[in-house]
Scaffold this active site. Structure first.
Site, PDB file in Angstrom:
ATOM      1  N   ASP A  11      -3.088  -3.092  -5.042  1.00  0.00           N
ATOM      2  CA  ASP A  11      -1.994  -3.974  -4.748  1.00  0.00           C
ATOM      3  C   ASP A  11      -1.068  -4.059  -5.969  1.00  0.00           C
ATOM      4  OD1 ASP A  11      -2.898  -4.575  -2.191  1.00  0.00           O
ATOM      5  OD2 ASP A  11      -3.875  -6.111  -2.357  1.00  0.00           O
ATOM      6  N   HIS A  66       0.801  -1.269   0.018  1.00  0.00           N
ATOM      7  CA  HIS A  66       0.074   0.085  -0.001  1.00  0.00           C
ATOM      8  C   HIS A  66       0.828   1.080  -0.087  1.00  0.00           C
ATOM      9  CE1 HIS A  66      -3.140  -2.633   2.080  1.00  0.00           C
ATOM     10  NE2 HIS A  66      -2.890  -3.109   0.869  1.00  0.00           N
ATOM     11  N   HIS A 126      -0.615 -11.208  -4.864  1.00  0.00           N
ATOM     12  CA  HIS A 126       0.629 -10.710  -4.774  1.00  0.00           C
ATOM     13  C   HIS A 126       1.868 -11.608  -5.489  1.00  0.00           C
ATOM     14  CE1 HIS A 126      -0.431  -7.674  -2.156  1.00  0.00           C
ATOM     15  NE2 HIS A 126      -1.047  -8.310  -1.149  1.00  0.00           N
ATOM     16  N   HIS A 136      -9.133  -2.077  -5.084  1.00  0.00           N
ATOM     17  CA  HIS A 136      -7.940  -2.463  -3.941  1.00  0.00           C
ATOM     18  C   HIS A 136      -7.114  -3.682  -4.677  1.00  0.00           C
ATOM     19  CE1 HIS A 136      -5.700  -2.697  -0.315  1.00  0.00           C
ATOM     20  NE2 HIS A 136      -5.714  -4.049  -0.667  1.00  0.00           N
TER      21      HIS A 136
END
Length: 308
Positions: free
Chosen positions: A246, A84, A269, A242
């Site tokens: 990421d 973030h 991720h 969101h």
């Protein structure tokens, strides 16, 4: 070109600090951002067993991507949940910052990049004398993992196209495409919060994760497939926003901004990190270019060196 290049590298004008809690450790942590010289990049200074350890925010330094992006050795000196913060730096176009942190996880704050954006606005952004360099994607690079995939493609700008697909009817299938600049990052992405499912909480706690998670920093979906946060969502499609946040943070670990389009389907991720490593490991897939003047084509300054 079809977008405006920043001609010069940047840093922040003054020191600024934030304090909060690590979303996984549940421990208090303070983080301090300091101006840095050109070509120094984003560097974390954290405490190791034998004193201060320097961790550069680069793909080669990623040590884990299970529930967040971790720089360094997860069993030793490391900084977790950097995505973030890195998204805010990339989104606002900040190239060089020295970061002091007194814990092993970046504070989660409200679960988005908003507080980091506010802190950098408070500090101000300083233009430096050195020209900015970019990684320009010159051919497609793709990675697949089961039903998920991610790819880089040549594009005349900095673009993200992200699609997610969850079984939960609270989320479902959502997609978002953004040509990234500071204004669009602030408006479209920066305030989107991390999210999770109530059914996963006990399992995460038992594994030592999500110890600092709460309704103040996480959008939580209950067993009835409804968002249980009293204030509801900040955007109707906050979940895919969101996921894009990421992705922006994970790809900021390239060490330079990129010129191209990043696309993903059901990513995370690990997939983001794998796609970035695949790009950087193929010298024929990109070239390093330098901003040559406002509105002018950037200049190629050399062939890339494969990433470690």
């Amino acid at each position: 070109m079809g977008f405006n290049l920043y001609d010069h590298q940047t840093t922040i004008k003054s020191r600024v600090s934030l304090s909060g809690t690590g979303v996984h450790t549940g421990k208090p942590v303070s983080i301090h951002f300091n101006p840095a010289d050109a070509d120094s990049g984003i560097v974390f200074h954290c405490q190791g067993r034998n004193g201060t350890v320097e961790l550069k925010a680069l793909s080669a330094m990623v040590g884990a991507t299970d529930l967040s992006t971790v720089l360094g050795d997860p069993a030793g000196a490391h900084v977790a949940t950097v995505e973030h913060l890195m998204a805010a730096l990339f989104g606002l176009g900040i190239d060089n910052v020295s970061i002091d942190i007194d814990g092993r996880e970046v504070p989660i704050l409200d679960g988005s990049s908003a507080a980091f954006v506010e802190a950098f606005d408070q500090a101000g952004i300083q233009k430096l004398a050195a020209r900015r360099r970019y990684i320009r994607v010159v051919k497609p690079v793709r990675v697949d993992n089961g039903g998920s995939w991610a790819e880089f493609r040549p594009h005349d700008g900095i673009r993200f196209e992200v699609e997610i697909d969850f079984e939960s009817p609270a989320i479902g299938r959502q997609s978002l495409a953004v040509d990234l600049n500071a204004e669009n990052f602030r408006r479209e992405i920066s305030r989107a919060r991390t999210f999770g499912f109530m059914k996963d909480v006990e399992r995460l706690w038992a594994a030592g994760y999500a110890l600092g998670s709460s309704l103040e920093n996480t959008v939580v979906i209950g067993d009835d497939h409804r968002v249980i946060n009293m204030e509801g969502l900040r955007y109707p499609n906050e979940f895919v926003r969101h996921k894009m946040l990421d992705a922006v943070g994970d790809l900021a670990l390239a060490g330079m901004r990129f010129i191209g389009c990043f696309r993903s389907y059901r990513g995370g991720h690990k997939l983001n990190a794998t796609a970035l490593r695949r790009l950087l490991s193929d010298p024929s897939a990109y070239q390093i270019v330098e901003a040559s003047g406002r509105g002018r084509e950037p200049i190629a300054v050399g062939r890339p060196v494969p990433a470690p």
